[in-house]
Design a protein around this motif. Structure first.
Motif, PDB file in Angstrom:
ATOM      1  N   GLN A  67       0.812  -1.216   0.000  1.00 14.88           N
ATOM      2  CA  GLN A  67       0.000   0.000   0.000  1.00 14.88           C
ATOM      3  C   GLN A  67       0.846   1.268   0.000  1.00 14.88           C
ATOM      4  O   GLN A  67       0.445   2.268  -0.564  1.00 14.88           O
ATOM      5  CB  GLN A  67      -0.942   0.001   1.191  1.00 14.88           C
ATOM      6  N   HIS A  68       1.974   1.232   0.651  1.00 15.92           N
ATOM      7  CA  HIS A  68       2.814   2.421   0.778  1.00 15.92           C
ATOM      8  C   HIS A  68       4.186   2.116   0.187  1.00 15.92           C
ATOM      9  O   HIS A  68       5.041   1.533   0.849  1.00 15.92           O
ATOM     10  CB  HIS A  68       2.940   2.836   2.242  1.00 15.92           C
ATOM     11  N   CYS A  69       4.394   2.533  -1.069  1.00 18.15           N
ATOM     12  CA  CYS A  69       5.603   2.188  -1.808  1.00 18.15           C
ATOM     13  C   CYS A  69       6.337   3.433  -2.279  1.00 18.15           C
ATOM     14  O   CYS A  69       5.708   4.421  -2.667  1.00 18.15           O
ATOM     15  CB  CYS A  69       5.251   1.348  -3.027  1.00 18.15           C
ATOM     16  N   VAL A  70       7.661   3.347  -2.275  1.00 22.60           N
ATOM     17  CA  VAL A  70       8.508   4.458  -2.721  1.00 22.60           C
ATOM     18  C   VAL A  70       9.501   3.951  -3.762  1.00 22.60           C
ATOM     19  O   VAL A  70      10.154   2.928  -3.560  1.00 22.60           O
ATOM     20  CB  VAL A  70       9.264   5.084  -1.535  1.00 22.60           C
ATOM     21  N   ASP A  71       9.582   4.669  -4.864  1.00 22.39           N
ATOM     22  CA  ASP A  71      10.614   4.446  -5.874  1.00 22.39           C
ATOM     23  C   ASP A  71      11.713   5.460  -5.572  1.00 22.39           C
ATOM     24  O   ASP A  71      11.637   6.620  -5.958  1.00 22.39           O
ATOM     25  CB  ASP A  71      10.024   4.648  -7.274  1.00 22.39           C
ATOM     26  N   LEU A  72      12.719   5.029  -4.847  1.00 23.64           N
ATOM     27  CA  LEU A  72      13.784   5.911  -4.369  1.00 23.64           C
ATOM     28  C   LEU A  72      14.771   6.173  -5.501  1.00 23.64           C
ATOM     29  O   LEU A  72      15.357   5.253  -6.046  1.00 23.64           O
ATOM     30  CB  LEU A  72      14.488   5.249  -3.184  1.00 23.64           C
ATOM     31  N   GLY A  73      14.935   7.424  -5.853  1.00 21.55           N
ATOM     32  CA  GLY A  73      15.790   7.780  -6.988  1.00 21.55           C
ATOM     33  C   GLY A  73      15.123   7.395  -8.291  1.00 21.55           C
ATOM     34  O   GLY A  73      15.738   6.837  -9.187  1.00 21.55           O
ATOM     35  N   GLY A  74      13.834   7.694  -8.403  1.00 23.62           N
ATOM     36  CA  GLY A  74      13.015   7.245  -9.521  1.00 23.62           C
ATOM     37  C   GLY A  74      13.213   7.989 -10.829  1.00 23.62           C
ATOM     38  O   GLY A  74      12.634   7.602 -11.838  1.00 23.62           O
ATOM     39  N   HIS A  75      14.004   9.044 -10.830  1.00 23.61           N
ATOM     40  CA  HIS A  75      14.288   9.820 -12.042  1.00 23.61           C
ATOM     41  C   HIS A  75      13.010  10.229 -12.777  1.00 23.61           C
ATOM     42  O   HIS A  75      12.247  11.030 -12.268  1.00 23.61           O
ATOM     43  CB  HIS A  75      15.255   9.082 -12.972  1.00 23.61           C
ATOM     44  N   THR A  76      12.754   9.680 -13.943  1.00 20.09           N
ATOM     45  CA  THR A  76      11.594  10.095 -14.750  1.00 20.09           C
ATOM     46  C   THR A  76      10.356   9.240 -14.500  1.00 20.09           C
ATOM     47  O   THR A  76       9.372   9.362 -15.215  1.00 20.09           O
ATOM     48  CB  THR A  76      11.935  10.036 -16.253  1.00 20.09           C
ATOM     49  N   ASP A  82      13.138  11.760  -6.204  1.00 20.56           N
ATOM     50  CA  ASP A  82      14.427  12.028  -6.828  1.00 20.56           C
ATOM     51  C   ASP A  82      14.989  13.311  -6.241  1.00 20.56           C
ATOM     52  O   ASP A  82      14.242  14.147  -5.733  1.00 20.56           O
ATOM     53  CB  ASP A  82      14.298  12.155  -8.346  1.00 20.56           C
ATOM     54  N   LEU A  83      16.279  13.456  -6.326  1.00 15.09           N
ATOM     55  CA  LEU A  83      16.934  14.675  -5.868  1.00 15.09           C
ATOM     56  C   LEU A  83      16.716  15.816  -6.856  1.00 15.09           C
ATOM     57  O   LEU A  83      16.703  16.990  -6.482  1.00 15.09           O
ATOM     58  CB  LEU A  83      18.433  14.412  -5.672  1.00 15.09           C
ATOM     59  N   SER A  84      16.478  15.474  -8.121  1.00 18.81           N
ATOM     60  CA  SER A  84      16.323  16.469  -9.178  1.00 18.81           C
ATOM     61  C   SER A  84      14.846  16.782  -9.438  1.00 18.81           C
ATOM     62  O   SER A  84      14.083  15.918  -9.862  1.00 18.81           O
ATOM     63  CB  SER A  84      16.961  15.959 -10.467  1.00 18.81           C
ATOM     64  N   GLU A  85      14.482  18.015  -9.227  1.00 24.13           N
ATOM     65  CA  GLU A  85      13.110  18.436  -9.512  1.00 24.13           C
ATOM     66  C   GLU A  85      12.802  18.363 -11.011  1.00 24.13           C
ATOM     67  O   GLU A  85      11.683  18.031 -11.411  1.00 24.13           O
ATOM     68  CB  GLU A  85      12.895  19.867  -9.001  1.00 24.13           C
ATOM     69  N   ALA A  86      13.807  18.632 -11.834  1.00 23.15           N
ATOM     70  CA  ALA A  86      13.622  18.566 -13.287  1.00 23.15           C
ATOM     71  C   ALA A  86      13.313  17.143 -13.744  1.00 23.15           C
ATOM     72  O   ALA A  86      12.488  16.933 -14.636  1.00 23.15           O
ATOM     73  CB  ALA A  86      14.866  19.085 -13.993  1.00 23.15           C
ATOM     74  N   MET A  87      13.967  16.154 -13.152  1.00 20.04           N
ATOM     75  CA  MET A  87      13.688  14.757 -13.500  1.00 20.04           C
ATOM     76  C   MET A  87      12.274  14.380 -13.084  1.00 20.04           C
ATOM     77  O   MET A  87      11.540  13.746 -13.841  1.00 20.04           O
ATOM     78  CB  MET A  87      14.694  13.823 -12.823  1.00 20.04           C
ATOM     79  N   LEU A  88      11.876  14.752 -11.879  1.00 22.61           N
ATOM     80  CA  LEU A  88      10.536  14.407 -11.396  1.00 22.61           C
ATOM     81  C   LEU A  88       9.437  15.077 -12.205  1.00 22.61           C
ATOM     82  O   LEU A  88       8.343  14.537 -12.337  1.00 22.61           O
ATOM     83  CB  LEU A  88      10.385  14.790  -9.924  1.00 22.61           C
ATOM     84  N   ALA A  89       9.727  16.226 -12.754  1.00 22.49           N
ATOM     85  CA  ALA A  89       8.729  16.920 -13.572  1.00 22.49           C
ATOM     86  C   ALA A  89       8.349  16.082 -14.782  1.00 22.49           C
ATOM     87  O   ALA A  89       7.238  16.193 -15.300  1.00 22.49           O
ATOM     88  CB  ALA A  89       9.261  18.279 -14.005  1.00 22.49           C
ATOM     89  N   ARG A  90       9.242  15.217 -15.229  1.00 26.24           N
ATOM     90  CA  ARG A  90       8.979  14.360 -16.386  1.00 26.24           C
ATOM     91  C   ARG A  90       8.273  13.058 -16.004  1.00 26.24           C
ATOM     92  O   ARG A  90       7.831  12.320 -16.874  1.00 26.24           O
ATOM     93  CB  ARG A  90      10.302  14.042 -17.079  1.00 26.24           C
ATOM     94  N   ALA A  91       8.177  12.757 -14.715  1.00 26.07           N
ATOM     95  CA  ALA A  91       7.562  11.505 -14.260  1.00 26.07           C
ATOM     96  C   ALA A  91       6.040  11.570 -14.401  1.00 26.07           C
ATOM     97  O   ALA A  91       5.422  12.546 -14.003  1.00 26.07           O
ATOM     98  CB  ALA A  91       7.938  11.233 -12.811  1.00 26.07           C
ATOM     99  N   PRO A  92       5.438  10.511 -14.974  1.00 22.08           N
ATOM    100  CA  PRO A  92       3.987  10.505 -15.161  1.00 22.08           C
ATOM    101  C   PRO A  92       3.206  10.151 -13.892  1.00 22.08           C
ATOM    102  O   PRO A  92       1.991  10.266 -13.871  1.00 22.08           O
ATOM    103  CB  PRO A  92       3.786   9.429 -16.235  1.00 22.08           C
TER     104      PRO A  92
END
Length: 70
Positions: free
Chosen positions: A12-21, A37-47
């Motif tokens: 139920q509670h899952c984390v993709d640590l360092g998930g990039h896009t 992710d540490l990068s906000e720009a990478m996370l902005a691309r994540a669906p």
């Protein structure tokens, strides 16, 4: 991702640590996943709808609050 489908347990509670896009989130559509992710720009691309910019050395989650960290 394919190995998780072999596990007969719900997460139920899952984390993709360092998930990039957020690629893993596209493979695991039946799991509610928080992409980080540490990068906000990478996370902005994540669906994925749940995203957190964070440093993996200082996780903001309470002890025992997650079922799965990938």
């Amino acid at each position: 991702a394919s190995r998780l489908k072999l596990i007969h347990r719900s997460f139920q509670h899952c984390v993709d640590l360092g998930g990039h896009t957020g690629y893993l989130g596209t493979l695991l559509k039946d799991i509610s996943l928080i992409t980080t992710d540490l990068s906000e720009a990478m996370l902005a691309r994540a669906p994925t709808p749940l995203k957190i910019v964070l440093d993996e050395e200082a996780l903001p989650f309470a002890t025992n609050s997650l079922d799965l960290i990938i």
